[in-house]
Scaffold this motif. Structure first.
Motif, short mmCIF file in Angstrom:
data_model
loop_
_atom_site.label_atom_id
_atom_site.label_comp_id
_atom_site.label_asym_id
_atom_site.label_seq_id
_atom_site.Cartn_x
_atom_site.Cartn_y
_atom_site.Cartn_z
N GLY A 227 1.32 -46.09 48.59
CA GLY A 227 2.40 -46.62 47.75
C GLY A 227 2.05 -46.72 46.28
N THR A 228 0.73 -46.56 45.94
CA THR A 228 0.37 -46.64 44.51
C THR A 228 0.13 -45.23 43.97
OG1 THR A 228 -2.01 -46.94 44.99
CG2 THR A 228 -0.64 -48.93 44.81
N ALA A 229 0.24 -45.10 42.66
CA ALA A 229 0.25 -43.76 42.04
C ALA A 229 -1.11 -43.07 42.11
CB ALA A 229 0.70 -43.89 40.58
N VAL A 230 -1.05 -41.75 42.10
CA VAL A 230 -2.25 -40.90 42.27
C VAL A 230 -2.62 -40.22 40.95
CG1 VAL A 230 -3.17 -38.86 43.47
CG2 VAL A 230 -1.74 -40.51 44.70
N ARG A 231 -3.92 -40.28 40.61
CA ARG A 231 -4.42 -39.59 39.42
C ARG A 231 -5.75 -38.92 39.75
NH1 ARG A 231 -0.11 -40.99 38.34
NH2 ARG A 231 0.75 -41.97 36.46
N ASP A 232 -6.19 -38.05 38.84
CA ASP A 232 -7.45 -37.32 39.02
C ASP A 232 -8.44 -37.89 38.01
OD1 ASP A 232 -8.18 -33.74 39.29
OD2 ASP A 232 -9.52 -35.44 38.86
N TYR A 233 -9.33 -38.76 38.50
CA TYR A 233 -10.26 -39.47 37.61
C TYR A 233 -11.55 -38.68 37.49
CZ TYR A 233 -6.93 -43.25 38.30
OH TYR A 233 -5.77 -44.00 38.34
N ILE A 234 -11.87 -38.24 36.27
CA ILE A 234 -13.04 -37.39 36.06
C ILE A 234 -14.06 -38.10 35.19
CG2 ILE A 234 -11.77 -36.17 34.21
CD1 ILE A 234 -13.62 -33.72 34.85
N HIS A 235 -15.33 -38.02 35.58
CA HIS A 235 -16.42 -38.65 34.81
C HIS A 235 -16.47 -37.99 33.42
CE1 HIS A 235 -20.28 -40.20 33.56
NE2 HIS A 235 -20.48 -40.82 34.71
N VAL A 236 -16.58 -38.81 32.40
CA VAL A 236 -16.54 -38.31 31.02
C VAL A 236 -17.70 -37.35 30.73
CG1 VAL A 236 -17.83 -40.25 30.03
CG2 VAL A 236 -16.14 -39.02 28.62
N VAL A 237 -18.82 -37.50 31.45
CA VAL A 237 -19.95 -36.57 31.23
C VAL A 237 -19.60 -35.20 31.83
CG1 VAL A 237 -22.38 -36.08 31.75
CG2 VAL A 237 -21.69 -38.37 31.03
N ASP A 238 -18.94 -35.19 32.98
CA ASP A 238 -18.46 -33.90 33.52
C ASP A 238 -17.48 -33.26 32.54
OD1 ASP A 238 -18.37 -34.81 37.06
OD2 ASP A 238 -19.81 -33.58 35.96
N LEU A 239 -16.61 -34.09 31.99
CA LEU A 239 -15.64 -33.59 31.00
C LEU A 239 -16.36 -33.03 29.78
CD1 LEU A 239 -12.68 -33.37 29.96
CD2 LEU A 239 -12.89 -35.71 29.17
#
Ligand code: WQD
Length: 338
Positions: A227-239
């Motif tokens: 029921g809660t929203a979905v996002r793609d959380y990426i580690h800033v070092v990977d980014l």
């Protein structure tokens, strides 16, 4: 090889500077310090032992930017972070966003018309809005922007695309970030939102450390697994590493065309409740939260199809959600001296 990082003392910029220096690039930073502080320069130096060259320049100031580029004629690549990025603020103050995110980009490009340059643009998954198909690919249709911030990213990509069409010696890549979280393992650099955090993870860590009373979860009535929203959380070092991969593609001129776009995410979606659970597991800190109504402008679900970055840039994310959240917590504790 000298690389200019605009907004290089910011959250993502500082992590990219560290990765560039560790790859042997000579880094030049300009920043107007509107959303960061000069001590980030010392922190970067403490991590890499190489003090980046810094000049306080406001990219909205056409003259001072032109002066800067007449002084520095040997810049081979530019990674352009200097921009405003708060969705809510952009709705209240659109002209600030069009000036800071569009005018500045035009001035930047006007200064590099004459020499061979590699240019990396910070774009965002917000250009997709609510994609019809998930995971979202780079060919997904660009939806009408939900905010002036998102609109500046769409317009920014078009400005670069059009400029590259008539400037063969400009090689550019737009990186469409999903949700950057986490901090460098040293906990010397990280996300430091001014005032009340808009984004989920800094709000979680500030709640866990006692700065905020309780996290509000914006809606649990979405058509998702919990029921809660979905996002793609990426580690800033990977980014950050994705930027280094993109830069080497540009410098080696391996691009099939002189403007390319890549998603930068993990390819995995997480719900808000899953992020909370992962944070509690990673830190042993139970989180105080409550469910409230939906936040205007939020999409239900967004996570990246990452094959193109993997196949073309040879890049993929390596950190898990739990590791990224643990690094965010370590950073929060370091910042608060706890
Ligand atoms: C994530 C989820 C919220 C805060 C934004 C920008 C995007 C990019 C990443 C720059 C959503 C929920 C949040 C809170 C919550 N930024 N949430 N309580 O909105 O996906 O993307 O940051 O490039 O351009 O739009 O990130 O962290 O704000 O929200 O429940 O206190 O967490 O509803 O579902 P978002 P976010």
């Amino acid at each position: 090889m000298k690389i200019l990082v605009t907004g290089g003392l910011g959250y993502i910029g500082s992590h990219v500077v560290v990765e560039l220096q560790e790859q042997g690039y000579e880094v030049l930073i300009i920043d107007n310090l509107s959303n960061t502080s000069l001590n980030v320069l010392d922190k970067i130096t403490a991590i890499t032992t190489i003090p980046p060259v810094f000049e306080k320049v406001d990219v909205r100031d056409k003259e001072s930017l032109a002066t800067f580029f007449t002084k520095h004629t040997d810049i081979k690549g530019i990674i352009h972070f200097a921009a405003s990025k708060a969705v809510g603020e952009s709705v209240e103050n659109p002209l600030l966003y069009y000036e800071n995110n569009i005018n500045a980009l035009v001035y930047m490009l006007q200064n590099i018309q004459d020499q061979e340059t590699s240019f990396i643009f910070s774009s965002s998954c917000t250009v997709y809005g609510q994609a019809d198909e998930l995971p979202v690919t780079e060919n997904a249709p660009i939806q009408p922007a939900e905010s002036p911030y998102g609109n500046t990213k769409q317009i920014g990509e078009e400005i670069i695309r059009d400029t590259c069409k008539v400037t063969p010696h400009l090689n550019a890549i737009a990186l469409r970030y999903f949700n950057p979280i986490g901090a460098h393992k040293s906990a010397k650099i990280g996300e430091l939102p001014l005032g009340i955090p808009q984004n989920l993870v800094p709000y979680i860590t500030q709640t866990a450390i006692g700065l905020r009373e309780q996290l509000s979860v914006y809606g649990n009535d979405y058509p998702t697994r919990d029921g809660t929203a979905v996002r793609d959380y990426i580690h800033v070092v990977d980014l950050a590493k994705a930027h280094v991969a993109a830069l080497s593609r540009l410098i080696e001129k391996k691009g099939t065309e002189n403007f390319e776009v890549f998603n930068v995410g993990t390819g995995t979606g997480s719900t808000v409740l899953e992020v909370i659970t992962a944070f509690e597991k990673a830190t042993g800190k139970p989180l105080n939260y409550k469910i409230v109504g939906r936040r205007a402008g939020d999409v239900v679900e967004a996570y990246a199809q990452t094959d193109k970055a993997h196949q073309v840039l040879g890049w993929k994310s390596t950190y898990s959600l739990k590791e990224a959240l643990a690094s965010s917590w370590k950073w929060e504790q370091a910042v608060r001296g706890k």
